[in-house]
Design an enzyme around this catalytic site. Sequence first.
Site, PDB file in Angstrom:
ATOM      1  N   ASP A 294     -12.346  -7.665   0.833  1.00 19.13           N
ATOM      2  CA  ASP A 294     -12.081  -6.619   1.818  1.00 19.13           C
ATOM      3  C   ASP A 294     -13.268  -6.440   2.756  1.00 19.13           C
TER       4      ASP A 294
ATOM      5  N   CYS B  36      11.889 -11.167   0.125  1.00 19.48           N
ATOM      6  CA  CYS B  36      12.355  -9.820   0.492  1.00 19.48           C
ATOM      7  C   CYS B  36      13.868  -9.824   0.726  1.00 19.48           C
TER       8      CYS B  36
ATOM      9  N   CYS C 246      16.464  -6.761   1.817  1.00 18.26           N
ATOM     10  CA  CYS C 246      15.909  -5.447   1.430  1.00 18.26           C
ATOM     11  C   CYS C 246      15.093  -4.844   2.583  1.00 18.26           C
TER      12      CYS C 246
ATOM     13  N   CYS D  33      10.997  -0.516   1.800  1.00 21.47           N
ATOM     14  CA  CYS D  33       9.672  -0.030   2.206  1.00 21.47           C
ATOM     15  C   CYS D  33       9.715   0.536   3.619  1.00 21.47           C
TER      16      CYS D  33
ATOM     17  N   CYS E 166       5.025   2.691   0.319  1.00 21.26           N
ATOM     18  CA  CYS E 166       5.713   1.433   0.637  1.00 21.26           C
ATOM     19  C   CYS E 166       5.531   0.388  -0.469  1.00 21.26           C
TER      20      CYS E 166
HETATM   21  C1  B12 Z   1      -7.289  -3.269   8.264  1.00 24.96           C
HETATM   22  C2  B12 Z   1      -6.757  -3.140   6.866  1.00 24.96           C
HETATM   23  C3  B12 Z   1      -5.931  -2.059   6.586  1.00 24.96           C
HETATM   24  C4  B12 Z   1      -5.365  -1.152   7.675  1.00 24.96           C
HETATM   25  C5  B12 Z   1      -4.199  -1.911   8.381  1.00 24.96           C
HETATM   26  C6  B12 Z   1      -3.143  -2.417   7.379  1.00 24.96           C
HETATM   27  C7  B12 Z   1      -2.311  -3.606   7.830  1.00 24.96           C
HETATM   28  N1  B12 Z   1      -1.083  -3.650   7.356  1.00 24.96           N
HETATM   29  O1  B12 Z   1      -2.799  -4.499   8.544  1.00 24.96           O
HETATM   30  C8  B12 Z   1      -4.952   0.107   6.869  1.00 24.96           C
HETATM   31  C9  B12 Z   1      -6.126   1.079   6.826  1.00 24.96           C
HETATM   32  C10 B12 Z   1      -3.702   0.841   7.365  1.00 24.96           C
HETATM   33  C11 B12 Z   1      -4.785  -0.505   5.481  1.00 24.96           C
HETATM   34  C12 B12 Z   1      -3.978   0.050   4.501  1.00 24.96           C
HETATM   35  C13 B12 Z   1      -3.813  -0.499   3.235  1.00 24.96           C
HETATM   36  N2  B12 Z   1      -4.519  -1.486   2.690  1.00 24.96           N
HETATM   37 CO1  B12 Z   1      -5.712  -2.594   3.715  1.00 24.96          CO
HETATM   38  N3  B12 Z   1      -6.792  -3.930   4.619  1.00 24.96           N
HETATM   39  C14 B12 Z   1      -7.116  -4.076   5.856  1.00 24.96           C
HETATM   40  C15 B12 Z   1      -7.949  -5.368   6.049  1.00 24.96           C
HETATM   41  C16 B12 Z   1      -9.433  -4.987   6.133  1.00 24.96           C
HETATM   42  C17 B12 Z   1      -7.559  -6.219   7.264  1.00 24.96           C
HETATM   43  C18 B12 Z   1      -6.033  -6.445   7.390  1.00 24.96           C
HETATM   44  C19 B12 Z   1      -5.655  -7.014   8.744  1.00 24.96           C
HETATM   45  O2  B12 Z   1      -6.310  -7.902   9.257  1.00 24.96           O
HETATM   46  N4  B12 Z   1      -4.573  -6.487   9.314  1.00 24.96           N
HETATM   47  C20 B12 Z   1      -4.014  -6.997  10.528  1.00 24.96           C
HETATM   48  C21 B12 Z   1      -2.711  -7.715  10.153  1.00 24.96           C
HETATM   49  C22 B12 Z   1      -1.979  -8.186  11.416  1.00 24.96           C
HETATM   50  O3  B12 Z   1      -3.141  -8.839   9.412  1.00 24.96           O
HETATM   51  P1  B12 Z   1      -2.743  -9.082   7.868  1.00 24.96           P
HETATM   52  O4  B12 Z   1      -2.455  -7.815   7.202  1.00 24.96           O
HETATM   53  O5  B12 Z   1      -3.773  -9.969   7.265  1.00 24.96           O
HETATM   54  O6  B12 Z   1      -1.385  -9.824   8.060  1.00 24.96           O
HETATM   55  C23 B12 Z   1      -1.257 -11.234   8.274  1.00 24.96           C
HETATM   56  C24 B12 Z   1       0.079 -11.670   7.693  1.00 24.96           C
HETATM   57  O7  B12 Z   1       0.979 -10.558   7.758  1.00 24.96           O
HETATM   58  C25 B12 Z   1       0.498 -12.790   8.634  1.00 24.96           C
HETATM   59  N5  B12 Z   1       1.906 -12.774   8.961  1.00 24.96           N
HETATM   60  C26 B12 Z   1       2.508 -12.086   9.928  1.00 24.96           C
HETATM   61  N6  B12 Z   1       3.822 -12.359   9.931  1.00 24.96           N
HETATM   62  C27 B12 Z   1       4.024 -13.243   8.950  1.00 24.96           C
HETATM   63  C28 B12 Z   1       5.180 -13.846   8.519  1.00 24.96           C
HETATM   64  C29 B12 Z   1       5.107 -14.703   7.442  1.00 24.96           C
HETATM   65  C30 B12 Z   1       6.361 -15.371   6.985  1.00 24.96           C
HETATM   66  C31 B12 Z   1       3.870 -14.967   6.793  1.00 24.96           C
HETATM   67  C32 B12 Z   1       3.775 -15.884   5.626  1.00 24.96           C
HETATM   68  C33 B12 Z   1       2.701 -14.335   7.248  1.00 24.96           C
HETATM   69  C34 B12 Z   1       2.824 -13.488   8.322  1.00 24.96           C
HETATM   70  O8  B12 Z   1      -0.201 -12.647   9.850  1.00 24.96           O
HETATM   71  C35 B12 Z   1      -1.119 -11.574   9.760  1.00 24.96           C
HETATM   72  C36 B12 Z   1      -2.403 -12.032  10.443  1.00 24.96           C
HETATM   73  O9  B12 Z   1      -2.969 -13.159   9.779  1.00 24.96           O
HETATM   74  C37 B12 Z   1      -7.616  -6.135   4.712  1.00 24.96           C
HETATM   75  C38 B12 Z   1      -8.770  -7.014   4.158  1.00 24.96           C
HETATM   76  C39 B12 Z   1      -8.886  -8.310   4.941  1.00 24.96           C
HETATM   77  N7  B12 Z   1     -10.089  -8.690   5.250  1.00 24.96           N
HETATM   78  O10 B12 Z   1      -7.893  -8.967   5.243  1.00 24.96           O
HETATM   79  C40 B12 Z   1      -7.260  -4.982   3.723  1.00 24.96           C
HETATM   80  C41 B12 Z   1      -6.124  -5.240   2.732  1.00 24.96           C
HETATM   81  C42 B12 Z   1      -4.990  -5.885   3.486  1.00 24.96           C
HETATM   82  N8  B12 Z   1      -5.697  -3.861   2.305  1.00 24.96           N
HETATM   83  C43 B12 Z   1      -5.340  -3.792   1.110  1.00 24.96           C
HETATM   84  C44 B12 Z   1      -4.793  -2.609   0.527  1.00 24.96           C
HETATM   85  C45 B12 Z   1      -4.758  -2.541  -0.996  1.00 24.96           C
HETATM   86  C46 B12 Z   1      -4.322  -1.568   1.336  1.00 24.96           C
HETATM   87  C47 B12 Z   1      -3.458  -0.358   0.908  1.00 24.96           C
HETATM   88  C48 B12 Z   1      -2.443  -0.672  -0.177  1.00 24.96           C
HETATM   89  C49 B12 Z   1      -4.393   0.799   0.453  1.00 24.96           C
HETATM   90  C50 B12 Z   1      -3.661   2.098   0.154  1.00 24.96           C
HETATM   91  N9  B12 Z   1      -2.953   2.210  -0.961  1.00 24.96           N
HETATM   92  O11 B12 Z   1      -3.747   3.055   0.909  1.00 24.96           O
HETATM   93  C51 B12 Z   1      -2.792   0.037   2.260  1.00 24.96           C
HETATM   94  C52 B12 Z   1      -1.455  -0.721   2.470  1.00 24.96           C
HETATM   95  C53 B12 Z   1      -0.803  -0.476   3.805  1.00 24.96           C
HETATM   96  C54 B12 Z   1       0.104  -1.653   4.188  1.00 24.96           C
HETATM   97  N10 B12 Z   1       1.387  -1.550   3.889  1.00 24.96           N
HETATM   98  O12 B12 Z   1      -0.387  -2.642   4.742  1.00 24.96           O
HETATM   99  C55 B12 Z   1      -5.444  -5.119   0.367  1.00 24.96           C
HETATM  100  C56 B12 Z   1      -4.033  -5.725   0.224  1.00 24.96           C
HETATM  101  C57 B12 Z   1      -3.817  -6.519  -1.048  1.00 24.96           C
HETATM  102  C58 B12 Z   1      -2.429  -7.150  -1.088  1.00 24.96           C
HETATM  103  N11 B12 Z   1      -1.951  -7.399  -2.300  1.00 24.96           N
HETATM  104  O13 B12 Z   1      -1.781  -7.398  -0.076  1.00 24.96           O
HETATM  105  C59 B12 Z   1      -6.417  -5.930   1.342  1.00 24.96           C
HETATM  106  C60 B12 Z   1      -6.152  -7.432   1.394  1.00 24.96           C
HETATM  107  C61 B12 Z   1      -7.853  -5.663   0.822  1.00 24.96           C
HETATM  108  C62 B12 Z   1      -8.184  -6.452  -0.449  1.00 24.96           C
HETATM  109  N12 B12 Z   1      -9.156  -7.332  -0.404  1.00 24.96           N
HETATM  110  O14 B12 Z   1      -7.568  -6.324  -1.478  1.00 24.96           O
HETATM  111  N13 B12 Z   1      -5.458  -1.628   5.346  1.00 24.96           N
HETATM  112  S1  SF4 Z   2       0.846   3.201   3.344  1.00 23.74           S
HETATM  113 FE1  SF4 Z   2       2.260   4.980   3.438  1.00 23.74          FE
HETATM  114  S2  SF4 Z   2       2.174   5.694   5.574  1.00 23.74           S
HETATM  115 FE2  SF4 Z   2       1.254   3.620   5.518  1.00 23.74          FE
HETATM  116  S3  SF4 Z   2       2.977   2.255   5.995  1.00 23.74           S
HETATM  117 FE3  SF4 Z   2       2.926   2.405   3.741  1.00 23.74          FE
HETATM  118  S4  SF4 Z   2       4.332   4.119   3.278  1.00 23.74           S
HETATM  119 FE4  SF4 Z   2       3.866   4.247   5.453  1.00 23.74          FE
HETATM  120  S1  SF4 Z   3      10.535  -3.071  -0.517  1.00 24.54           S
HETATM  121 FE1  SF4 Z   3       9.795  -4.137   1.308  1.00 24.54          FE
HETATM  122  S2  SF4 Z   3       8.297  -5.588   0.544  1.00 24.54           S
HETATM  123 FE2  SF4 Z   3       9.522  -4.950  -1.220  1.00 24.54          FE
HETATM  124  S3  SF4 Z   3      11.190  -6.495  -1.346  1.00 24.54           S
HETATM  125 FE3  SF4 Z   3      11.956  -4.774  -0.123  1.00 24.54          FE
HETATM  126  S4  SF4 Z   3      11.508  -5.399   1.996  1.00 24.54           S
HETATM  127 FE4  SF4 Z   3      10.239  -6.700   0.677  1.00 24.54          FE
END
Ligand code: B12
Ligand code: SF4
Ligand code: SF4
Length: 316
Positions: free
Chosen positions: A133, A188, A191, A194, A244
């Site tokens: 992270d 998914c 579904c 979330c 979610c």
């Molecule tokens: C910024 C960040 C956040 C932000 C933005 C979240 C988001 N969804 O992007 C906020 C603060 C909201 C957040 C919240 C949470 N986070 Co956070 N976060 C990060 C961080 C630092 C960067 C993520 C990022 O770059 N986001 C931008 C999006 C666009 O990128 P991405 O999530 O990597 O998504 C990629 C894929 O989705 C892919 N993609 C897109 N479309 C498709 C389609 C297909 C078919 C495929 C295969 C891929 C794909 O492209 C994207 C870009 O590469 C990472 C750590 C890291 N260095 O990666 C942790 C991380 C993602 N977080 C984590 C966690 C645990 C959480 C929370 C659960 C914490 C909580 N309980 O409150 C929530 C979950 C919210 C959610 N549903 O995402 C974990 C997730 C672990 C996992 N099993 O997925 C990470 C990986 C940290 C870690 N090292 O464990 N987070």
């Molecule tokens: S972490 Fe909570 S507020 Fe953020 S997308 Fe998931 S359900 Fe919505």
């Molecule tokens: S709740 Fe969301 S992440 Fe989980 S299986 Fe359904 S669509 Fe996929």
Amino acid sequence: MTGIERSAELKRRGAALGFDAIGVTTLEPNAHAAELDAWLAAGHAATMRYLHRQAPTRRDPRRIMPDARVAVVTLSNYYHGPTPPTRTAIGSANVAQYAWTTDYHRVLGRRLERLAGEIRDLATGAATRCYVDAGPVPERELAQRAGLGWIGKNMMLIRPGVGSFTFIGVVLTDAELAPDLPFEADRCGSCTRCLDACPTGAFAGPRDLDARRCISYLTIEHRGPFSPEEAALTGDWLFGCDVCQDVCPWNQRFARETEDLELAPRGDAAAPDLAELLALDSAAFATRFGDTPFERPGRDGMRRNALAVRAAHPAT
Ligand code: B12
Ligand code: SF4
Ligand code: SF4
């Protein structure tokens, strides 16, 4: 030792260190860079400017460590069991499960360093760099490519048989290790639980989370006071949000409580008393919560969050 033998032995040693799963992937440019760019352009990163700055590296992870050949990606299960929908009635508020323990950056940072040591033992002279992270590492993307699971519509990396309550860790290395096949399936299906359950309607679409409406962003990453609208969005959540993930059938069916003693829940972090929290000055906050994820928003951010919960539930 061949790359295949080295990968297999590393996975055995990683399991002994306590990792729940390990995969290996090469460092080709990010296949979903277009999705990242669209997400940033839409303003869905809110005030997380560092995500804009890091975008070139997230698009091409080789830039992080030019000599690296592979990423060794780990999963660590932190699930603690089903949670009640709200605890505000007893004077505390909801905290996302990942924060119920000592800060995972510390716990897993140490464990990843031990895994890096095993890589250097198996490939003498290898260079290694550990990330959890932190840094411009596209962690979910690398985990999917390392075969550890698929990216759900809630954007979480979901592993069959485990679910999504996992931390991702990454070791980049120039050691020769055989990569795994990517996890290509999207389980998914039709579904949308979330997307439908998010209390703030933060999903603009599948795999498209608008952080400006996300409780996790607002309570952890947002700096400064809440606007009245933001305060109303956070609801019963003091820190982070699990909705979610809680509703995902892959968690409901398969998530099992972690047996990882270093990630065992701590009562003061899992269910902090709001009145006690609000009474802490900066020094007392640092002593009590300095080694937990609450340190990220800090005392002022946690006070802001607690006051927003109080405003929604005056009796607490
Ligand atoms: C910024 C960040 C956040 C932000 C933005 C979240 C988001 N969804 O992007 C906020 C603060 C909201 C957040 C919240 C949470 N986070 Co956070 N976060 C990060 C961080 C630092 C960067 C993520 C990022 O770059 N986001 C931008 C999006 C666009 O990128 P991405 O999530 O990597 O998504 C990629 C894929 O989705 C892919 N993609 C897109 N479309 C498709 C389609 C297909 C078919 C495929 C295969 C891929 C794909 O492209 C994207 C870009 O590469 C990472 C750590 C890291 N260095 O990666 C942790 C991380 C993602 N977080 C984590 C966690 C645990 C959480 C929370 C659960 C914490 C909580 N309980 O409150 C929530 C979950 C919210 C959610 N549903 O995402 C974990 C997730 C672990 C996992 N099993 O997925 C990470 C990986 C940290 C870690 N090292 O464990 N987070
Ligand atoms: S972490 Fe909570 S507020 Fe953020 S997308 Fe998931 S359900 Fe919505
Ligand atoms: S709740 Fe969301 S992440 Fe989980 S299986 Fe359904 S669509 Fe996929």
